[in-house]
Design an enzyme around this catalytic site. Structure first.
Site, mmCIF file in Angstrom:
data_model
loop_
_atom_site.group_PDB
_atom_site.id
_atom_site.type_symbol
_atom_site.label_atom_id
_atom_site.label_comp_id
_atom_site.label_asym_id
_atom_site.label_seq_id
_atom_site.Cartn_x
_atom_site.Cartn_y
_atom_site.Cartn_z
ATOM 1 N N SER A 7 42.846 41.315 24.085
ATOM 2 C CA SER A 7 42.200 39.990 24.208
ATOM 3 C C SER A 7 40.916 39.996 23.282
ATOM 4 O O SER A 7 39.993 40.974 23.631
ATOM 5 C CB SER A 7 41.897 39.727 25.574
ATOM 6 O OG SER A 7 40.684 38.842 25.609
ATOM 7 N N HIS A 31 45.777 38.036 21.908
ATOM 8 C CA HIS A 31 45.708 37.277 22.891
ATOM 9 C C HIS A 31 44.178 36.366 22.492
ATOM 10 O O HIS A 31 43.311 36.980 22.705
ATOM 11 C CB HIS A 31 45.480 37.996 24.229
ATOM 12 C CG HIS A 31 45.437 37.080 25.241
ATOM 13 N ND1 HIS A 31 46.593 36.413 25.958
ATOM 14 C CD2 HIS A 31 44.413 36.751 26.134
ATOM 15 C CE1 HIS A 31 46.151 35.954 27.111
ATOM 16 N NE2 HIS A 31 44.759 36.160 27.153
ATOM 17 N N ASP A 33 41.437 33.698 24.197
ATOM 18 C CA ASP A 33 41.150 33.124 25.542
ATOM 19 C C ASP A 33 40.102 31.997 25.383
ATOM 20 O O ASP A 33 39.053 32.206 25.017
ATOM 21 C CB ASP A 33 40.336 34.171 26.346
ATOM 22 C CG ASP A 33 41.212 35.035 27.010
ATOM 23 O OD1 ASP A 33 42.157 34.758 27.601
ATOM 24 O OD2 ASP A 33 40.991 36.389 26.879
ATOM 25 N N MET A 35 37.999 28.856 26.942
ATOM 26 C CA MET A 35 37.672 28.569 28.416
ATOM 27 C C MET A 35 36.642 27.299 28.045
ATOM 28 O O MET A 35 36.022 27.200 27.007
ATOM 29 C CB MET A 35 36.764 29.615 28.836
ATOM 30 C CG MET A 35 37.438 30.930 29.006
ATOM 31 S SD MET A 35 36.650 32.327 29.722
ATOM 32 C CE MET A 35 37.859 33.446 29.661
ATOM 33 N N HIS A 64 45.651 31.200 25.282
ATOM 34 C CA HIS A 64 45.576 31.095 26.744
ATOM 35 C C HIS A 64 44.399 30.122 27.092
ATOM 36 O O HIS A 64 43.259 30.450 26.970
ATOM 37 C CB HIS A 64 45.266 32.469 27.390
ATOM 38 C CG HIS A 64 45.152 32.528 28.877
ATOM 39 N ND1 HIS A 64 44.447 33.546 29.656
ATOM 40 C CD2 HIS A 64 45.330 31.629 30.108
ATOM 41 C CE1 HIS A 64 44.469 33.353 31.107
ATOM 42 N NE2 HIS A 64 44.769 32.345 30.965
ATOM 43 N N MET A 66 42.391 28.068 29.333
ATOM 44 C CA MET A 66 41.723 28.088 30.723
ATOM 45 C C MET A 66 40.744 26.698 30.643
ATOM 46 O O MET A 66 39.461 26.930 30.653
ATOM 47 C CB MET A 66 41.058 29.136 30.900
ATOM 48 C CG MET A 66 41.913 30.393 31.241
ATOM 49 S SD MET A 66 41.014 32.059 30.963
ATOM 50 C CE MET A 66 41.197 32.392 29.517
ATOM 51 N N GLY A 143 36.635 42.315 31.786
ATOM 52 C CA GLY A 143 35.797 43.481 32.458
ATOM 53 C C GLY A 143 36.072 43.519 34.054
ATOM 54 O O GLY A 143 35.174 44.361 34.642
ATOM 55 N N ASP A 173 47.591 39.677 32.735
ATOM 56 C CA ASP A 173 46.337 39.466 32.118
ATOM 57 C C ASP A 173 44.997 39.769 33.103
ATOM 58 O O ASP A 173 44.976 39.054 34.186
ATOM 59 C CB ASP A 173 46.166 38.042 31.688
ATOM 60 C CG ASP A 173 44.775 37.902 30.822
ATOM 61 O OD1 ASP A 173 44.091 38.571 30.589
ATOM 62 O OD2 ASP A 173 44.830 36.496 30.322
HETATM 63 C C1 DX5 Z 1 39.988 36.627 31.714
HETATM 64 C C2 DX5 Z 1 40.854 36.510 30.368
HETATM 65 C C3 DX5 Z 1 41.312 37.886 29.905
HETATM 66 C C4 DX5 Z 1 40.271 38.788 29.885
HETATM 67 C C5 DX5 Z 1 40.783 40.053 30.060
HETATM 68 O O1 DX5 Z 1 39.905 35.327 32.043
HETATM 69 O O2 DX5 Z 1 41.878 35.690 30.376
HETATM 70 O O3 DX5 Z 1 42.407 37.773 28.654
HETATM 71 O O4 DX5 Z 1 39.748 39.116 28.482
HETATM 72 O O5 DX5 Z 1 39.885 41.202 30.143
HETATM 73 P P1 DX5 Z 1 40.124 42.654 30.670
HETATM 74 O O6 DX5 Z 1 41.089 43.023 30.042
HETATM 75 O O7 DX5 Z 1 38.790 43.286 30.208
HETATM 76 O O8 DX5 Z 1 40.142 42.418 32.328
HETATM 77 ZN ZN ZN Z 2 43.554 35.508 28.902
#
Ligand code: DX5
Ligand code: ZN
Length: 216
Positions: A7, A31, A33, A35, A64, A66, A143, A173
């Protein structure tokens, strides 16, 4: 073979192209993300960044979403170069319509469930999707700690897939590192998203290798 999808949320955004090049030889998807500050409390990136990173890699861009009202942005993300687009069940009252829209635009379609959403909420769509993404943290930030109670959902999705001969990949994820990665793969996960466990490490090759070897 388990797939790894780093990600870029945890990458250095001032040099995303180099960051992707750094992991590219050892992984399967990138990946991304997205948001919106509404569906989740954080704001990240939009189609412009997807378009900017598209020429930097030949790997599939696994986007992804969100965001609320993802149907308004599907076309823009496909045109920007997304190969897989996943939308949250919780954000889509008309889920079949959005999944069909993603496919009609020419991308692979995924559905995502939050940790508190049961598999039963997506059962009616399982025959229509290319990917099911099980959130193993609440989406919004990298994290965070892995939520163990999501593991039976991975198992249930794997069983449903065998039972009905469904073709989706199971992706997970959030909170992926040594230990949690193996738990998920043993439960039936095919694709592991990992942000901080890869991009927060100085040696990304070593970090990826260590996740892969933890699966044996
Ligand atoms: C969280 C994201 C993830 C995130 C995962 O909302 O969808 O893809 O980057 O991060 P780690 O691997 O650090 O938990
Ligand atoms: Zn994600």
């Amino acid at each position: 073979m388990t797939k790894i999808a780093p990600s870029i949320l945890s990458a250095d955004f001032s040099k995303l192209g180099d960051e992707i090049k750094d992991v590219e030889p050892d992984v399967d998807y990138i990946h991304v993300d997205v948001m919106d500050g509404h569906f989740v409390p954080n704001i990240t990136i939009g189609p412009l960044i997807v378009e900017a990173i598209r020429p930097k890699t030949s790997l599939p861009l696994d986007v992804h979403l969100m965001i609320e009202n993802p149907e308004n942005y599907v076309k823009a993300f496909v045109e920007a170069g997304a190969d897989i687009i996943s939308v949250h069940q919780e954000a889509c009252p008309h889920l079949h319509r959005v999944i069909q829209q993603i496919k009609n635009e020419g991308a692979k379609a995924g559905v995502v469930i939050n940790p508190a959403t049961p598999v039963s909420h997506i059962e009616p769509i399982l025959g229509d999707v290319d990917l099911v993404l099980v959130m193993t943290v609440n989406p919004g930030f990298g994290g965070q700690s892995f939520i163990e109670s999501t593991v039976p959902k991975i198992k249930a999705l794997d069983e449903l897939r065998k039972q009905h001969n469904y073709k989706y990949e199971i992706e997970i994820d959030g909170g992926v590192k040594k230990g949690t990665a193996k738990t998920c793969v043993d439960a039936g996960a095919d694709v592991l998203v990992a942000g901080s466990a890869i991009f927060n490490q100085d040696n990304r090759q070593k970090a990826i290798k260590s996740i892969k070897s933890s699966l044996k």
